[in-house]
Design a protein around this motif. Structure first.
Motif, PDB file in Angstrom:
ATOM      1  N   HIS A  15       0.827  -1.205   0.000  1.00  0.00           N
ATOM      2  CA  HIS A  15       0.000   0.000   0.000  1.00  0.00           C
ATOM      3  C   HIS A  15       0.864   1.259   0.000  1.00  0.00           C
ATOM      4  N   GLU A  16       2.078   1.205   0.588  1.00  0.00           N
ATOM      5  CA  GLU A  16       2.976   2.356   0.572  1.00  0.00           C
ATOM      6  C   GLU A  16       3.506   2.610  -0.829  1.00  0.00           C
ATOM      7  N   ILE A  17       3.790   1.554  -1.561  1.00  0.00           N
ATOM      8  CA  ILE A  17       4.267   1.689  -2.933  1.00  0.00           C
ATOM      9  C   ILE A  17       3.149   2.262  -3.803  1.00  0.00           C
ATOM     10  N   ALA A  18       1.959   1.723  -3.682  1.00  0.00           N
ATOM     11  CA  ALA A  18       0.823   2.174  -4.495  1.00  0.00           C
ATOM     12  C   ALA A  18       0.426   3.605  -4.181  1.00  0.00           C
ATOM     13  N   GLU A  19       0.750   4.097  -3.002  1.00  0.00           N
ATOM     14  CA  GLU A  19       0.381   5.459  -2.625  1.00  0.00           C
ATOM     15  C   GLU A  19       1.597   6.371  -2.548  1.00  0.00           C
ATOM     16  N   GLY A  20       2.744   5.895  -2.999  1.00  0.00           N
ATOM     17  CA  GLY A  20       3.979   6.663  -2.906  1.00  0.00           C
ATOM     18  C   GLY A  20       4.073   7.764  -3.950  1.00  0.00           C
ATOM     19  N   PRO A  21       5.160   8.521  -3.923  1.00  0.00           N
ATOM     20  CA  PRO A  21       5.319   9.670  -4.810  1.00  0.00           C
ATOM     21  C   PRO A  21       5.297   9.321  -6.298  1.00  0.00           C
ATOM     22  N   VAL A  22       5.915   8.217  -6.680  1.00  0.00           N
ATOM     23  CA  VAL A  22       5.910   7.841  -8.098  1.00  0.00           C
ATOM     24  C   VAL A  22       4.492   7.492  -8.535  1.00  0.00           C
ATOM     25  N   ALA A  23       3.772   6.751  -7.720  1.00  0.00           N
ATOM     26  CA  ALA A  23       2.384   6.385  -8.040  1.00  0.00           C
ATOM     27  C   ALA A  23       1.510   7.632  -8.139  1.00  0.00           C
ATOM     28  N   ARG A  24       1.717   8.592  -7.240  1.00  0.00           N
ATOM     29  CA  ARG A  24       0.917   9.830  -7.293  1.00  0.00           C
ATOM     30  C   ARG A  24       1.211  10.617  -8.568  1.00  0.00           C
TER      31      ARG A  24
END
Length: 106
Positions: free
Chosen positions: A5-14
């Motif tokens: 969930h941190e990867i999916a909501e991280g800066p690159v994902a945003r």
């Protein structure tokens, strides 16, 4: 290790959520190269983009505060699109993409 969930909501994902959809980076490129563009300008310079897709991408960029729509009075009234400060901050990302594409052509 980061949780999923941190990867999916991280800066690159945003960032990808804003600039990832097809045609979006090309719309941004047009706005970085030209101070302001009208809808028709995009259709000419981005030959092949469907009007509905263009409208969707511009709405998304506007919703995310990357693009601002400015109206000027003509008959009928017209709008032009310009980058906000937030949108101009994407310039280095697009420049890096351009440089990579030049370095590694097909």
């Amino acid at each position: 290790m980061m949780a999923k969930h941190e990867i999916a909501e991280g800066p690159v994902a945003r960032t990808l959520a804003v600039i990832g959809p097809s045609w979006t980076c090309l719309i941004l490129r047009e706005l970085l190269l030209n101070r302001a563009r009208r809808f028709q300008d995009f259709q000419v310079s981005l030959g092949g983009i469907a009007p509905r897709t263009l409208a969707d991408r511009l709405r998304g960029l506007e919703k995310n505060g990357v693009v601002e729509r400015r109206f000027y009075w003509m008959s009928p009234p017209r709008a032009e699109y310009v980058l906000t400060a937030k949108g101009r901050d994407l310039g280095p990302i697009l420049a890096a993409m351009r440089n990579w594409g030049r370095k590694y052509p097909r």
